[in-house]
Design a protein around this motif. Structure first.
Motif, PDB file in Angstrom:
ATOM      1  N   UNK A 118      -0.304  -7.715 -47.034  1.00 21.20           N
ATOM      2  CA  UNK A 118      -0.727  -8.005 -48.404  1.00 21.20           C
ATOM      3  C   UNK A 118      -2.230  -7.821 -48.573  1.00 21.20           C
ATOM      4  N   UNK A 119      -3.003  -8.264 -47.598  1.00 22.88           N
ATOM      5  CA  UNK A 119      -4.458  -8.098 -47.671  1.00 22.88           C
ATOM      6  C   UNK A 119      -4.842  -6.633 -47.566  1.00 22.88           C
ATOM      7  N   UNK A 120      -4.138  -5.898 -46.722  1.00 19.47           N
ATOM      8  CA  UNK A 120      -4.446  -4.478 -46.568  1.00 19.47           C
ATOM      9  C   UNK A 120      -4.308  -3.742 -47.896  1.00 19.47           C
ATOM     10  N   UNK A 121      -3.205  -3.954 -48.586  1.00 20.69           N
ATOM     11  CA  UNK A 121      -2.993  -3.255 -49.855  1.00 20.69           C
ATOM     12  C   UNK A 121      -4.090  -3.589 -50.857  1.00 20.69           C
ATOM     13  N   UNK A 122      -4.495  -4.844 -50.897  1.00 18.51           N
ATOM     14  CA  UNK A 122      -5.503  -5.290 -51.859  1.00 18.51           C
ATOM     15  C   UNK A 122      -6.807  -4.526 -51.694  1.00 18.51           C
ATOM     16  N   UNK A 123      -7.190  -4.272 -50.437  1.00 18.44           N
ATOM     17  CA  UNK A 123      -8.457  -3.596 -50.187  1.00 18.44           C
ATOM     18  C   UNK A 123      -8.313  -2.082 -50.069  1.00 18.44           C
ATOM     19  N   UNK A 124      -7.136  -1.615 -49.688  1.00 18.77           N
ATOM     20  CA  UNK A 124      -6.975  -0.178 -49.489  1.00 18.77           C
ATOM     21  C   UNK A 124      -7.061   0.583 -50.811  1.00 18.77           C
ATOM     22  N   UNK A 125      -6.662  -0.043 -51.892  1.00 15.91           N
ATOM     23  CA  UNK A 125      -6.793   0.589 -53.204  1.00 15.91           C
ATOM     24  C   UNK A 125      -8.263   0.921 -53.484  1.00 15.91           C
ATOM     25  N   UNK A 126      -9.152  -0.003 -53.131  1.00 20.02           N
ATOM     26  CA  UNK A 126     -10.584   0.235 -53.338  1.00 20.02           C
ATOM     27  C   UNK A 126     -11.095   1.357 -52.445  1.00 20.02           C
ATOM     28  N   UNK A 127     -10.536   1.484 -51.254  1.00 17.20           N
ATOM     29  CA  UNK A 127     -10.949   2.557 -50.350  1.00 17.20           C
ATOM     30  C   UNK A 127     -10.703   3.918 -50.987  1.00 17.20           C
ATOM     31  N   UNK A 128      -9.581   4.067 -51.672  1.00 21.89           N
ATOM     32  CA  UNK A 128      -9.293   5.339 -52.337  1.00 21.89           C
ATOM     33  C   UNK A 128     -10.104   5.493 -53.621  1.00 21.89           C
ATOM     34  N   UNK A 129     -10.248   4.432 -54.345  1.00 22.23           N
ATOM     35  CA  UNK A 129     -10.926   4.509 -55.629  1.00 22.23           C
ATOM     36  C   UNK A 129     -12.432   4.663 -55.476  1.00 22.23           C
ATOM     37  N   UNK A 130     -13.012   3.984 -54.473  1.00 23.27           N
ATOM     38  CA  UNK A 130     -14.464   3.979 -54.287  1.00 23.27           C
ATOM     39  C   UNK A 130     -14.816   4.400 -52.866  1.00 23.27           C
ATOM     40  N   UNK A 131     -14.352   5.553 -52.461  1.00 23.56           N
ATOM     41  CA  UNK A 131     -14.577   6.008 -51.090  1.00 23.56           C
ATOM     42  C   UNK A 131     -16.067   6.000 -50.757  1.00 23.56           C
ATOM     43  N   UNK A 132     -16.434   5.212 -49.750  1.00 22.30           N
ATOM     44  CA  UNK A 132     -17.826   5.122 -49.335  1.00 22.30           C
ATOM     45  C   UNK A 132     -18.687   4.244 -50.198  1.00 22.30           C
ATOM     46  N   UNK A 133     -18.104   3.559 -51.178  1.00 20.95           N
ATOM     47  CA  UNK A 133     -18.893   2.739 -52.097  1.00 20.95           C
ATOM     48  C   UNK A 133     -19.445   1.492 -51.419  1.00 20.95           C
TER      49      UNK A 133
END
Length: 318
Positions: A118-133
């Motif tokens: 559950x935690x992985x999904x929550x943060x992985x979306x940001x990884x795709x949306x803000x790659x390197x942010x």
């Protein structure tokens, strides 16, 4: 290699404009989107295989517990974390069944020993949306990691401790409120751990958790953590790997293809490369995850700082 593709790779690695370009030129790519009908059965088999292994290791000596955790169980558990990665993109039941995907990820989490999905999904979306942010993509090592782990010995230690940094870094870089799904994930996970302990004792629990930690640290499969986004060549921040370990990792090695088309499940990513060969064949890619780990440790020009980091404003705009 088309200039547009090279330019986007050089700047941002993967943008929606590039995906639209490929979709317009190769409309057959759209047919690859949608759930993988085999994923839920493969993952279920892996979960039950680990439960069987828990029974088989309950009477082994401790040295064999750790041996099999590293050589067998940890490989399955690492593979399950990558299955959870695929499921986080709704690859098990499709976008219209998001709830079933979330619960199935909790099921796939069971042999890992610790709540994760559950935690992985929550943060992985940001990884795709803000790659390197900066402060948005928690996949980026902190300044302390980049400053301290700068020698071969320290980088080796960093690889060993990578599961710790991977799990705790989000709490420091971009803390988010605990969701109800994370609570359910933890309750179910620890309940299953307790049942295993009551049935077969402590050794199966150590087998599961040790395997997860060991195989996400210094292990050939864990080379994908470094291979995916560490800038081995200046100007390229995302790399693919097309070797045999993709068979164990749900094709996570096809990482450029994945970031271009995150809604395509891992089983079909090789078809993306085949269809759009002119866009992928000439891009730099890795030949070996073991070589990636070796170069990371012993090449003075590569370390935790070898990541593209963008200011929050730029990340939000991209």
């Amino acid at each position: 290699m088309p200039d547009l593709h090279s330019t986007y790779r050089h700047l941002y690695s993967s943008l929606s404009e590039l995906s639209r370009l490929l979709n317009s030129k190769y409309p057959e790519i759209k047919t690859l989107m949608g759930p993988d009908p085999h994923l839920k059965w493969i993952v279920s088999g892996m979960v039950f295989m680990q439960f069987l292994a828990c029974y088989l290791v309950k009477d082994l000596s401790w040295k064999w517990i750790f041996f099999w955790a590293y050589a067998f169980g940890g490989c399955i558990n690492h593979s399950l974390t990558l299955a959870i990665h695929d499921v986080s993109h709704n690859a098990a039941f499709g976008n219209n069944q998001a709830k079933w995907n979330r619960w199935f990820a909790v099921f796939a989490n069971l042999p890992i020993g610790l709540p994760y999905s559950a935690s992985f999904k929550k943060y992985h979306i940001d990884h795709h949306r803000y790659l390197g942010g900066d402060s948005l993509d928690v996949d980026i090592p902190t300044d302390f990691e980049g400053w301290f782990f700068c020698t071969p010995l320290r980088k080796l230690l960093w690889l060993f401790l990578q599961p710790l940094f991977y799990s705790l870094r989000p709490l420091y870089v971009n803390p988010k409120a605990i969701t109800r799904m994370e609570i359910f994930n933890a309750l179910i996970q620890f309940s299953i751990d307790l049942i295993i302990y009551c049935l077969w004792g402590l050794k199966p629990i150590i087998y599961l958790i040790a395997g997860t930690i060991l195989c996400m640290g210094i292990h050939p499969i864990s080379g994908h953590f470094i291979a995916e986004h560490y800038m081995f060549l200046k100007g390229y921040e995302t790399y693919s790997y097309y070797g045999p370990l993709n068979w164990l990792t749900f094709n996570v090695g096809y990482h450029m293809e994945h970031h271009d088309f995150p809604s395509i499940p891992g089983c079909r990513l090789p078809m993306v490369k085949k269809i759009a060969a002119e866009y992928y064949d000439n891009l730099p890619h890795h030949q070996s995850w073991i070589r990636v780990l070796w170069d990371f440790v012993f090449d003075d020009t590569i370390g935790p700082y070898s990541r593209v980091k963008r200011l929050c404003k730029l990340a939000e705009e991209s």
